[in-house]
Design an enzyme around this catalytic site. Structure first.
Site, PDB file in Angstrom:
ATOM      1  N   SER A   1       1.484  -8.743  15.739  1.00 30.10           N
ATOM      2  CA  SER A   1       0.275  -9.550  15.950  1.00 30.10           C
ATOM      3  C   SER A   1       0.606 -10.853  16.672  1.00 30.10           C
ATOM      4  O   SER A   1       1.766 -11.278  16.707  1.00 30.10           O
ATOM      5  CB  SER A   1      -0.312  -9.869  14.555  1.00 30.10           C
ATOM      6  OG  SER A   1      -1.339 -10.813  14.618  1.00 30.10           O
TER       7      SER A   1
ATOM      8  N   ASP B   1       7.648  -5.780  10.895  1.00 30.42           N
ATOM      9  CA  ASP B   1       6.451  -6.464  10.385  1.00 30.42           C
ATOM     10  C   ASP B   1       5.976  -5.766   9.121  1.00 30.42           C
ATOM     11  O   ASP B   1       6.237  -4.571   8.942  1.00 30.42           O
ATOM     12  CB  ASP B   1       5.359  -6.412  11.479  1.00 30.42           C
ATOM     13  CG  ASP B   1       4.267  -7.462  11.292  1.00 30.42           C
ATOM     14  OD1 ASP B   1       3.586  -7.423  10.251  1.00 30.42           O
ATOM     15  OD2 ASP B   1       4.097  -8.308  12.179  1.00 30.42           O
TER      16      ASP B   1
ATOM     17  N   ASP C   1       9.613  -6.355   5.400  1.00 28.84           N
ATOM     18  CA  ASP C   1       9.274  -7.655   4.804  1.00 28.84           C
ATOM     19  C   ASP C   1      10.495  -8.545   5.042  1.00 28.84           C
ATOM     20  O   ASP C   1      11.594  -8.237   4.553  1.00 28.84           O
ATOM     21  CB  ASP C   1       8.999  -7.475   3.309  1.00 28.84           C
ATOM     22  CG  ASP C   1       8.621  -8.793   2.638  1.00 28.84           C
ATOM     23  OD1 ASP C   1       8.947  -9.875   3.185  1.00 28.84           O
ATOM     24  OD2 ASP C   1       8.008  -8.740   1.553  1.00 28.84           O
TER      25      ASP C   1
ATOM     26  N   TYR D   1       3.257 -25.438   4.085  1.00 31.81           N
ATOM     27  CA  TYR D   1       3.513 -24.923   5.443  1.00 31.81           C
ATOM     28  C   TYR D   1       4.459 -25.853   6.198  1.00 31.81           C
ATOM     29  O   TYR D   1       5.446 -25.419   6.801  1.00 31.81           O
ATOM     30  CB  TYR D   1       2.176 -24.782   6.172  1.00 31.81           C
ATOM     31  CG  TYR D   1       2.272 -24.102   7.524  1.00 31.81           C
ATOM     32  CD1 TYR D   1       2.636 -22.762   7.627  1.00 31.81           C
ATOM     33  CD2 TYR D   1       1.968 -24.794   8.694  1.00 31.81           C
ATOM     34  CE1 TYR D   1       2.715 -22.133   8.857  1.00 31.81           C
ATOM     35  CE2 TYR D   1       2.035 -24.176   9.931  1.00 31.81           C
ATOM     36  CZ  TYR D   1       2.407 -22.835  10.007  1.00 31.81           C
ATOM     37  OH  TYR D   1       2.488 -22.219  11.236  1.00 31.81           O
TER      38      TYR D   1
ATOM     39  N   THR E   1      -4.593 -17.060  17.919  1.00 28.89           N
ATOM     40  CA  THR E   1      -4.055 -15.810  17.362  1.00 28.89           C
ATOM     41  C   THR E   1      -4.872 -15.484  16.113  1.00 28.89           C
ATOM     42  O   THR E   1      -5.652 -16.326  15.650  1.00 28.89           O
ATOM     43  CB  THR E   1      -2.578 -15.966  16.926  1.00 28.89           C
ATOM     44  OG1 THR E   1      -2.532 -16.854  15.806  1.00 28.89           O
ATOM     45  CG2 THR E   1      -1.685 -16.478  18.034  1.00 28.89           C
TER      46      THR E   1
HETATM   47  N1  LIG Z   1      -1.064 -19.503  15.797  1.00 26.28           N
HETATM   48  C1  LIG Z   1      -0.733 -20.753  15.687  1.00 26.28           C
HETATM   49  O1  LIG Z   1      -1.529 -21.653  15.964  1.00 26.28           O
HETATM   50  C2  LIG Z   1       0.660 -21.147  15.235  1.00 26.28           C
HETATM   51  C3  LIG Z   1       1.033 -22.496  15.356  1.00 26.28           C
HETATM   52  C4  LIG Z   1       2.297 -22.883  14.958  1.00 26.28           C
HETATM   53  C5  LIG Z   1       3.173 -21.951  14.442  1.00 26.28           C
HETATM   54  N2  LIG Z   1       2.783 -20.656  14.320  1.00 26.28           N
HETATM   55  C6  LIG Z   1       3.760 -19.733  13.753  1.00 26.28           C
HETATM   56  O2  LIG Z   1       3.952 -18.673  14.659  1.00 26.28           O
HETATM   57  C7  LIG Z   1       4.293 -17.483  13.950  1.00 26.28           C
HETATM   58  C8  LIG Z   1       3.373 -16.380  14.412  1.00 26.28           C
HETATM   59  O3  LIG Z   1       2.041 -16.708  14.045  1.00 26.28           O
HETATM   60  P1  LIG Z   1       0.769 -16.012  14.675  1.00 26.28           P
HETATM   61  O4  LIG Z   1      -0.190 -17.075  15.010  1.00 26.28           O
HETATM   62  O5  LIG Z   1       1.180 -15.042  15.696  1.00 26.28           O
HETATM   63  O6  LIG Z   1       0.198 -15.301  13.358  1.00 26.28           O
HETATM   64  P2  LIG Z   1      -0.266 -13.818  13.071  1.00 26.28           P
HETATM   65  O7  LIG Z   1      -0.859 -13.850  11.715  1.00 26.28           O
HETATM   66  O8  LIG Z   1      -1.060 -13.279  14.222  1.00 26.28           O
HETATM   67  O9  LIG Z   1       1.123 -13.024  13.046  1.00 26.28           O
HETATM   68  C9  LIG Z   1       2.044 -13.169  11.995  1.00 26.28           C
HETATM   69  C10 LIG Z   1       2.663 -11.813  11.738  1.00 26.28           C
HETATM   70  O10 LIG Z   1       3.636 -11.983  10.697  1.00 26.28           O
HETATM   71  C11 LIG Z   1       3.555 -10.858   9.854  1.00 26.28           C
HETATM   72  N3  LIG Z   1       4.119 -11.179   8.542  1.00 26.28           N
HETATM   73  C12 LIG Z   1       3.608 -11.982   7.582  1.00 26.28           C
HETATM   74  N4  LIG Z   1       4.428 -12.007   6.516  1.00 26.28           N
HETATM   75  C13 LIG Z   1       5.479 -11.203   6.813  1.00 26.28           C
HETATM   76  C14 LIG Z   1       6.663 -10.814   6.116  1.00 26.28           C
HETATM   77  N5  LIG Z   1       6.916 -11.259   4.869  1.00 26.28           N
HETATM   78  N6  LIG Z   1       7.536  -9.987   6.733  1.00 26.28           N
HETATM   79  C15 LIG Z   1       7.287  -9.506   7.984  1.00 26.28           C
HETATM   80  N7  LIG Z   1       6.166  -9.822   8.680  1.00 26.28           N
HETATM   81  C16 LIG Z   1       5.297 -10.678   8.113  1.00 26.28           C
HETATM   82  C17 LIG Z   1       2.067 -10.524   9.802  1.00 26.28           C
HETATM   83  O11 LIG Z   1       1.816  -9.191   9.352  1.00 26.28           O
HETATM   84  C18 LIG Z   1       1.655 -10.764  11.241  1.00 26.28           C
HETATM   85  O12 LIG Z   1       1.746  -9.580  12.011  1.00 26.28           O
HETATM   86  C19 LIG Z   1       4.182 -17.827  12.463  1.00 26.28           C
HETATM   87  O13 LIG Z   1       5.464 -18.134  11.969  1.00 26.28           O
HETATM   88  C20 LIG Z   1       3.319 -19.071  12.457  1.00 26.28           C
HETATM   89  O14 LIG Z   1       3.578 -19.874  11.340  1.00 26.28           O
HETATM   90  C21 LIG Z   1       1.544 -20.217  14.698  1.00 26.28           C
END
Ligand SMILES: NC(=O)c1ccc[n+]([C@@H]2O[C@H](COP(=O)([O-])OP(=O)(O)OC[C@H]3O[C@@H](n4cnc5c(N)ncnc54)[C@H](O)[C@@H]3O)[C@@H](O)[C@H]2O)c1
Length: 256
Positions: free
Chosen positions: A15, A36, A59, A162, A197
């Site tokens: 994702s 994932d 996980d 977080y 996202t």
């Molecule tokens: N989207 C934003 O604005 C943003 C900003 C700063 C940081 N981030 C970081 O970027 C990364 C990706 O976020 P995103 O926006 O793509 O979110 P998202 O929710 O689209 O994707 C996160 C993915 O991580 C997977 N996941 C969750 N827990 C898990 C686990 N224990 N083991 C394996 N997979 C696991 C989920 O199933 C999901 O597919 C994250 O670490 C998030 O904290 C996102």
């Protein structure tokens, strides 16, 4: 590091930012292992992208899962050259809400476990696999790219868990890069601002618009392919090591 013909493991690759990274790597000719917990989305993406992309239910907090995911990546491509860690969760919660309810300790622990302990778990097991690689002409054996957040620096009210988890990812970047340097493995961290996202979709449209207005230029939220493009640059630029790069349009988040 070349992308074409090499093998990469992307956590959270089903994702968002991880998904965009998987697509970029696959389009550039890499073998990609999506690790994932989201089986449906992960299998769907792997099927869409073809035989060079494989999903393995993982996980990141589980030693056994990550070991099996790495074994699957090795089976897919022969060796593991890069890991991009995008698995993560958000735990938005004040330590005392307006009714006086206390932040459950288990929720704090969960956020730290997935975002920080999970990142460390994948890093240590991937580093072990990368040690087996024949070094490039430059002496490089592997690249590990972690994902923090600007919350590591500008944590807002309700982001104690977080922000702490992401600050931990920032904090371990340099010591890991220093330790793994002798093995030719680079460690980098990307700290994204707010990106469009599924994770960001959890907040209301009003909040998203308000956040977008804070971004100095360009005046909008980030797009997942922009994150993937930075991953591509880090992989290709061997001088990038032990550093945290913000990708955020110069936003600095206020207290709330
Ligand atoms: N989207 C934003 O604005 C943003 C900003 C700063 C940081 N981030 C970081 O970027 C990364 C990706 O976020 P995103 O926006 O793509 O979110 P998202 O929710 O689209 O994707 C996160 C993915 O991580 C997977 N996941 C969750 N827990 C898990 C686990 N224990 N083991 C394996 N997979 C696991 C989920 O199933 C999901 O597919 C994250 O670490 C998030 O904290 C996102």
């Amino acid at each position: 590091m070349n992308i074409e013909g090499n093998t990469f493991l992307v956590t959270g690759g089903a994702s968002g930012l991880g998904g965009a990274t998987v697509k970029l790597l696959a389009a550039a000719g890499a073998n990609v292992l999506i690790a994932d917990v989201n089986r449906d989305a992960g299998e769907h993406l792997a099927t869409e992208l073809g035989v060079q992309v494989r999903f393995f239910p993982t996980d990141v907090t589980s030693e056994a899962d990550v070991q099996s995911a790495i074994a699957s990546a090795l089976e897919l491509g022969g060796s593991l050259h890069g890991v991009i860690q995008c698995a993560g969760i958000v735990i938005p919660r004040k330590i005392l809400d307006k009714d006086g309810a206390i932040h459950p300790l288990a929720l704090f622990t969960k956020g730290i476990q997935v975002n920080l302990v999970g990142t460390f778990n994948v890093t240590r097991l991937a580093a072990k696999a990368m040690m087996q690689n024949t070094p490039s002409a430059e002496g490089e054996r592997g690249v590990i790219i972690n994902t923090a957040s600007i919350a590591a620096f500008d944590g807002q009210i309700g982001q104690a868990c977080y922000a702490a988890s992401k600050a931990g990812v920032v904090g371990m970047t340099l010591p890991l890069a220093r330790e793994l340097a002798r093995s030719g493995i680079r460690v980098m961290t990307i700290a994204p601002g707010v990106f469009e996202t599924p994770m960001a979709a959890d907040v209301s449209e009003t909040v998203r618009e308000a956040v977008a207005r804070l971004v100095l230029f360009p005046n909008r939220l980030g797009r997942a392919p922009e994150f993937a493009s930075l991953v591509e640059h880090i992989l290709g630029n061997v001088m990038l090591n032990g550093e945290v790069i913000r990708i955020d349009g110069a936003v600095r988040m206020p207290a709330r």
